[in-house]
Design a protein around this motif. Structure first.
Motif, PDB file in Angstrom:
ATOM      1  N   MET A  42       1.204  -0.661   0.014  1.00 14.61           N
ATOM      2  CA  MET A  42      -0.125  -0.097  -0.203  1.00 14.61           C
ATOM      3  C   MET A  42       0.669   0.893   0.227  1.00 14.61           C
ATOM      4  SD  MET A  42      -2.960  -0.810  -0.371  1.00 14.61           S
ATOM      5  CE  MET A  42      -4.228  -0.131   0.189  1.00 14.61           C
ATOM      6  N   ARG A  43       1.840   1.363   0.485  1.00 19.66           N
ATOM      7  CA  ARG A  43       2.753   1.973   0.324  1.00 19.66           C
ATOM      8  C   ARG A  43       2.991   2.539  -0.792  1.00 19.66           C
ATOM      9  NH1 ARG A  43       6.339   0.439   3.825  1.00 19.66           N
ATOM     10  NH2 ARG A  43       5.113   1.623   5.876  1.00 19.66           N
ATOM     11  N   GLY A  44       3.836   1.252  -1.356  1.00 19.61           N
ATOM     12  CA  GLY A  44       3.931   1.598  -2.842  1.00 19.61           C
ATOM     13  C   GLY A  44       2.852   1.687  -3.894  1.00 19.61           C
ATOM     14  N   LEU A  45       2.050   1.923  -3.499  1.00 18.02           N
ATOM     15  CA  LEU A  45       0.819   2.349  -4.118  1.00 18.02           C
ATOM     16  C   LEU A  45       0.600   3.976  -4.425  1.00 18.02           C
ATOM     17  CD1 LEU A  45      -1.598   1.951  -5.909  1.00 18.02           C
ATOM     18  CD2 LEU A  45      -2.869   1.028  -4.226  1.00 18.02           C
ATOM     19  N   ARG A  46       0.626   4.520  -2.557  1.00 21.95           N
ATOM     20  CA  ARG A  46       0.618   5.408  -2.062  1.00 21.95           C
ATOM     21  C   ARG A  46       1.425   6.637  -2.937  1.00 21.95           C
ATOM     22  NH1 ARG A  46      -0.382   3.238   2.893  1.00 21.95           N
ATOM     23  NH2 ARG A  46      -3.446   3.179   3.492  1.00 21.95           N
ATOM     24  N   ARG A  47       2.374   5.888  -3.125  1.00 24.58           N
ATOM     25  CA  ARG A  47       4.035   7.122  -3.503  1.00 24.58           C
ATOM     26  C   ARG A  47       4.207   6.912  -4.804  1.00 24.58           C
ATOM     27  NH1 ARG A  47       8.664   5.143   0.461  1.00 24.58           N
ATOM     28  NH2 ARG A  47       7.767   6.052   2.520  1.00 24.58           N
ATOM     29  N   ASN A  48       2.721   6.347  -5.856  1.00 25.47           N
ATOM     30  CA  ASN A  48       2.497   6.118  -7.228  1.00 25.47           C
ATOM     31  C   ASN A  48       4.526   5.755  -7.951  1.00 25.47           C
ATOM     32  OD1 ASN A  48       0.358   7.117  -8.672  1.00 25.47           O
ATOM     33  ND2 ASN A  48       1.507   9.124  -9.476  1.00 25.47           N
ATOM     34  N   ARG A  49       3.852   4.468  -7.460  1.00 25.98           N
ATOM     35  CA  ARG A  49       5.354   4.337  -7.879  1.00 25.98           C
ATOM     36  C   ARG A  49       5.046   2.743  -9.489  1.00 25.98           C
ATOM     37  NH1 ARG A  49       8.820   2.125  -2.901  1.00 25.98           N
ATOM     38  NH2 ARG A  49      10.319   3.992  -2.443  1.00 25.98           N
ATOM     39  N   THR A  50       5.908   2.792  -9.927  1.00 30.81           N
ATOM     40  CA  THR A  50       5.108   2.406 -12.189  1.00 30.81           C
ATOM     41  C   THR A  50       4.482   0.914 -11.447  1.00 30.81           C
ATOM     42  OG1 THR A  50       7.385   1.980 -12.262  1.00 30.81           O
ATOM     43  CG2 THR A  50       6.203   3.615 -13.482  1.00 30.81           C
ATOM     44  N   SER A  51       5.054   0.043 -10.302  1.00 25.73           N
ATOM     45  CA  SER A  51       4.993  -1.307 -10.376  1.00 25.73           C
ATOM     46  C   SER A  51       3.989  -1.485  -9.758  1.00 25.73           C
ATOM     47  CB  SER A  51       6.218  -1.148  -9.143  1.00 25.73           C
ATOM     48  OG  SER A  51       7.606  -1.423  -9.340  1.00 25.73           O
ATOM     49  N   TYR A  52       3.059  -0.316  -9.342  1.00 25.52           N
ATOM     50  CA  TYR A  52       2.131  -0.761  -8.252  1.00 25.52           C
ATOM     51  C   TYR A  52       0.677  -0.311  -9.532  1.00 25.52           C
ATOM     52  CZ  TYR A  52       5.040  -1.688  -4.724  1.00 25.52           C
ATOM     53  OH  TYR A  52       5.832  -1.850  -4.074  1.00 25.52           O
ATOM     54  N   GLY A  53       1.220  -0.130 -10.628  1.00 23.81           N
ATOM     55  CA  GLY A  53      -0.407   1.296 -11.117  1.00 23.81           C
ATOM     56  C   GLY A  53      -0.124   2.587 -10.588  1.00 23.81           C
ATOM     57  N   LEU A  54      -0.468   3.373 -12.049  1.00 19.95           N
ATOM     58  CA  LEU A  54      -0.192   4.445 -11.450  1.00 19.95           C
ATOM     59  C   LEU A  54      -1.367   5.172 -11.205  1.00 19.95           C
ATOM     60  CD1 LEU A  54       2.520   5.655 -14.193  1.00 19.95           C
ATOM     61  CD2 LEU A  54       2.784   6.322 -11.861  1.00 19.95           C
ATOM     62  N   ILE A  55      -1.141   6.237 -10.552  1.00 19.06           N
ATOM     63  CA  ILE A  55      -2.316   6.904 -10.203  1.00 19.06           C
ATOM     64  C   ILE A  55      -2.697   8.106 -10.965  1.00 19.06           C
ATOM     65  CG2 ILE A  55      -4.389   8.002  -7.789  1.00 19.06           C
ATOM     66  CD1 ILE A  55      -2.031   6.519  -5.975  1.00 19.06           C
ATOM     67  N   MET A  56      -3.927   7.996 -12.024  1.00 17.42           N
ATOM     68  CA  MET A  56      -4.272   9.420 -12.351  1.00 17.42           C
ATOM     69  C   MET A  56      -5.313  10.029 -12.013  1.00 17.42           C
ATOM     70  SD  MET A  56      -2.062   8.465 -14.970  1.00 17.42           S
ATOM     71  CE  MET A  56      -0.782   7.913 -15.030  1.00 17.42           C
ATOM     72  N   GLY A  57      -5.698  11.617 -12.162  1.00 14.26           N
ATOM     73  CA  GLY A  57      -6.626  12.210 -12.267  1.00 14.26           C
ATOM     74  C   GLY A  57      -6.740  12.073 -10.047  1.00 14.26           C
ATOM     75  N   PRO A  58      -7.919  13.052 -10.656  1.00 10.60           N
ATOM     76  CA  PRO A  58      -9.006  13.511 -11.180  1.00 10.60           C
ATOM     77  C   PRO A  58      -9.189  15.059 -11.987  1.00 10.60           C
ATOM     78  CG  PRO A  58      -9.469  14.838  -8.628  1.00 10.60           C
ATOM     79  CD  PRO A  58      -8.428  13.893  -8.791  1.00 10.60           C
ATOM     80  N   PHE A  59      -9.989  15.187 -12.905  1.00  7.08           N
ATOM     81  CA  PHE A  59      -9.973  15.600 -14.146  1.00  7.08           C
ATOM     82  C   PHE A  59     -10.786  16.735 -14.010  1.00  7.08           C
ATOM     83  CE2 PHE A  59      -7.848  11.474 -15.034  1.00  7.08           C
ATOM     84  CZ  PHE A  59      -6.924  11.252 -15.816  1.00  7.08           C
ATOM     85  N   ASP A  60     -11.413  17.026 -12.970  1.00  2.00           N
ATOM     86  CA  ASP A  60     -12.165  18.187 -12.431  1.00  2.00           C
ATOM     87  C   ASP A  60     -12.190  19.381 -13.692  1.00  2.00           C
ATOM     88  OD1 ASP A  60     -12.711  16.262 -10.566  1.00  2.00           O
ATOM     89  OD2 ASP A  60     -13.417  17.619  -9.410  1.00  2.00           O
ATOM     90  N   SER A  61     -10.534  20.182 -13.099  1.00  2.88           N
ATOM     91  CA  SER A  61     -10.062  20.985 -14.083  1.00  2.88           C
ATOM     92  C   SER A  61     -10.195  21.306 -15.078  1.00  2.88           C
ATOM     93  CB  SER A  61      -8.635  21.276 -13.596  1.00  2.88           C
ATOM     94  OG  SER A  61      -8.001  20.630 -13.745  1.00  2.88           O
ATOM     95  N   THR A  62      -9.491  19.798 -15.879  1.00  4.89           N
ATOM     96  CA  THR A  62      -9.690  19.670 -17.819  1.00  4.89           C
ATOM     97  C   THR A  62     -11.314  19.460 -18.566  1.00  4.89           C
ATOM     98  OG1 THR A  62      -7.822  17.970 -16.946  1.00  4.89           O
ATOM     99  CG2 THR A  62      -8.956  18.009 -19.258  1.00  4.89           C
TER     100      THR A  62
END
Length: 561
Positions: free
Chosen positions: A99-119
């Protein structure tokens, strides 16, 4: 002499005690020093990842795309040294490490994208927020009446959002509305406040008093069963029978938790006819007499805002011109390109998306296992032969599978072990990790639907709280749907026409994998299935369709009170 010897013995003893004491103090100081060094290093390590952590928690915007790409490239250079399949490694990461790896947005865990409200805001600009059809039947039925809407929780998932939108519609049609919230978990409270919807502070005595004074009480989930029971106990008379229970679940465990109060409400409203028949059959098996209850059906729908972005004329936008539709189509394509660019996607990437709460009932873990079969090419090639209604030929164009999983932190707080299992399978399979993207929970989903190519729903269970809401939204955006051949999904999705269905549970994994690969390799089939799904939404699942059914149900219920 004896006293002198005794004094020496005491001196030696004192010396030993002093030595032990000093040694203990030195050891204690050493431990404190090491602890301080560890905390110092950990603090600066966390500081270096502050942006990623805060972005994941929704406290700040995500890093710019170029920052993510630079980080991803840097990590990919060391990918083989850093990412070792766990089955071949003596080191097994704990759930906390994953979970720490996911929170740090590492590629080994899949990247976190968004949200895209401003877009969304930048490209779409002004959008309709819905509104009352003053001359419609719904407005005639509810105008001047008093309603209490009961929400079982405030998560950004199907049932709570649907009930919030119902309260909004009632308010806009000049009804008096109060909302009772049984569990404040979730992020919808600011949205309720923004819409100026009154929330009853106390979910017990104050809510019961508000309910008994209302013309109609509308609970929106089986989870409201305990509140209904307490309300009827507090006001045992006929005046507390003013309940129209909008049941949004179809699994038998939900029936079991609510069956004891089914015959204590004025009306039962189901979402689909097959769901209604199934619940009535279960009640008959348990000898529950529902003869005195009104039974009605009212489906969920696409709200005005999403219908507008999808290019569908909604109840409040029925006279839109063809030129306006063309402009909107251009904006939607611009939104798609902008969001996909932020995600770092290429034209050849096919995004298969699943939204909704993360829990075993939704089957995201089985979805990942099926996706692994596709990206690691575990399926025999001959398994890909399939009849499509259009009989369109496969386009010989190599395309890459990308998986977008939402909604992080909708219910994953309750399902930490399940999320850990998902992260583990991603970490263990480097090819899969390159295909996975995550997105935080949000009510702003137009950008996500615009960026996706395929939608997957209920890869394990029959149906959950959303009961097809997100499925209907995806179909409105022209996305073919993958789902289980059971429950509400099978009632909404037409196999081989608007999507592809697979069996329930683990045995459906390989079928789902084949369906994934088929849609990955057949863009024409994706387009044709998506177009048929969109047509079905226009015929059956717009807001005006839902309000017509609700108006009829409410009218019957209130005239019999």
């Amino acid at each position: 002499m004896f006293q002198e010897m005794e004094g020496r013995i005491c001196s030696v003893s004192n010396a030993k005690q002093l030595f032990r004491s000093n040694r203990f103090n030195l050891l204690l100081l050493l431990i404190i020093f090491c602890t301080y060094v560890g905390l110092y290093v950990d603090y600066h390590s966390r500081l270096s990842h502050k942006g990623d952590n805060e972005a994941f928690l929704g406290r700040e915007r995500m890093p710019k795309q170029e920052d993510r790409v630079d980080k991803a490239v840097s990590e990919e250079k060391n990918h083989t040294q850093r990412v070792i399949p766990i089955e071949n490694s003596p080191v097994v990461l704990s759930g906390k490490d994953l979970m720490r790896g996911l929170r740090r947005n590492r590629t080994s865990y899949g990247l976190i994208m968004g949200p895209f409200d401003s877009t969304e805001d930048r490209i779409l600009q002004k959008r309709p927020t819905g509104g009352c059809d003053k001359n419609g039947e719904f407005a005639r039925v509810v105008r001047g009446r008093k309603f209490v809407v009961v929400m079982h929780e405030l998560t950004m998932t199907g049932a709570p959002i649907s009930m919030m939108e119902l309260a909004t519609e009632l308010l806009s049609c000049e009804a008096t509305v109060s909302v009772v919230v049984l569990n404040t978990m979730g992020g919808l409270m600011p949205e309720l406040e923004r819409r100026k919807i009154k929330v009853v502070e106390d979910k017990e005595i104050a809510s019961f008093k508000a309910a008994v004074e209302a013309d109609l009480v509308i609970p929106g989930s089986c989870v409201c069963a305990s509140w209904i029971e307490q309300y009827r106990a507090h006001f045992p008379g006929s005046q507390s029978e003013n309940i129209a229970w909008w049941i949004m679940e179809n699994r038998r465990e939900y029936y079991k938790m609510s069956k004891h109060v089914l015959n204590r409400v004025k009306m039962l409203i189901f979402l689909l006819e097959p769901q209604s028949k199934e619940w009535l059959a279960w009640a008959a098996e348990d000898n529950i007499n529902l003869d005195s209850q009104e039974i009605s059906v009212a489906p969920l729908s696409v709200n005005d805002e999403l219908a507008f972005v999808a290019g569908i004329s909604s109840s409040s936008d029925s006279d839109s011109s063809s030129s306006g539709a063309e402009v909107l189509l251009d904006k939607r394509m611009e939104l798609r390109e902008a969001v996909r660019e932020e995600m770092g996607l290429k034209d050849s990437d096919v995004v298969v998306m699943c939204l909704g709460s993360i829990n075993p009932g939704k089957g995201q873990l089985l979805f990942l296992e099926s996706a692994k079969m596709v990206v690691e090419e575990e399926l025999p090639r001959e398994a890909n032969i399939r009849e499509v209604m259009s009989k369109s030929e496969r386009v010989p164009q190599e395309q890459t599978l990308k998986i977008l999983i939402g909604s992080l932190w909708s219910r994953s707080n309750y399902q930490r072990q399940y999320v850990e299992a998902m992260v583990r399978i991603i970490y263990e399979h480097p090819k899969l990790s390159k295909s996975v993207l995550w997105t935080p929970t949000t009510t702003r989903v137009a950008a996500l639907y615009s960026a996706a190519d395929v939608y997957i729903t209920n890869s394990q269970a029959t149906v959950g709280e959303t009961f097809g809401r997100v499925t209907i939204e995806a179909m409105a955006f022209g996305l073919p749907v993958l789902g289980t051949d059971a429950g509400g999904t099978a009632d909404i999705v037409d196999h081989n026409k608007t999507g592809l269905l697979h069996p329930l549970g683990p045995e459906g994994n390989q079928v789902l994998a084949k369906n994934l690969r088929f849609l990955l390799e057949n863009p024409l089939a994706r387009k044709e299935m998506g177009a048929r799904g969109r047509e079905k939404v226009e015929k059956m699942y717009l807001k005006r369709h839902m309000l017509e059914k609700l108006a009829d149900a409410m009218s019957k219920c209130m005239t019999t009170i």
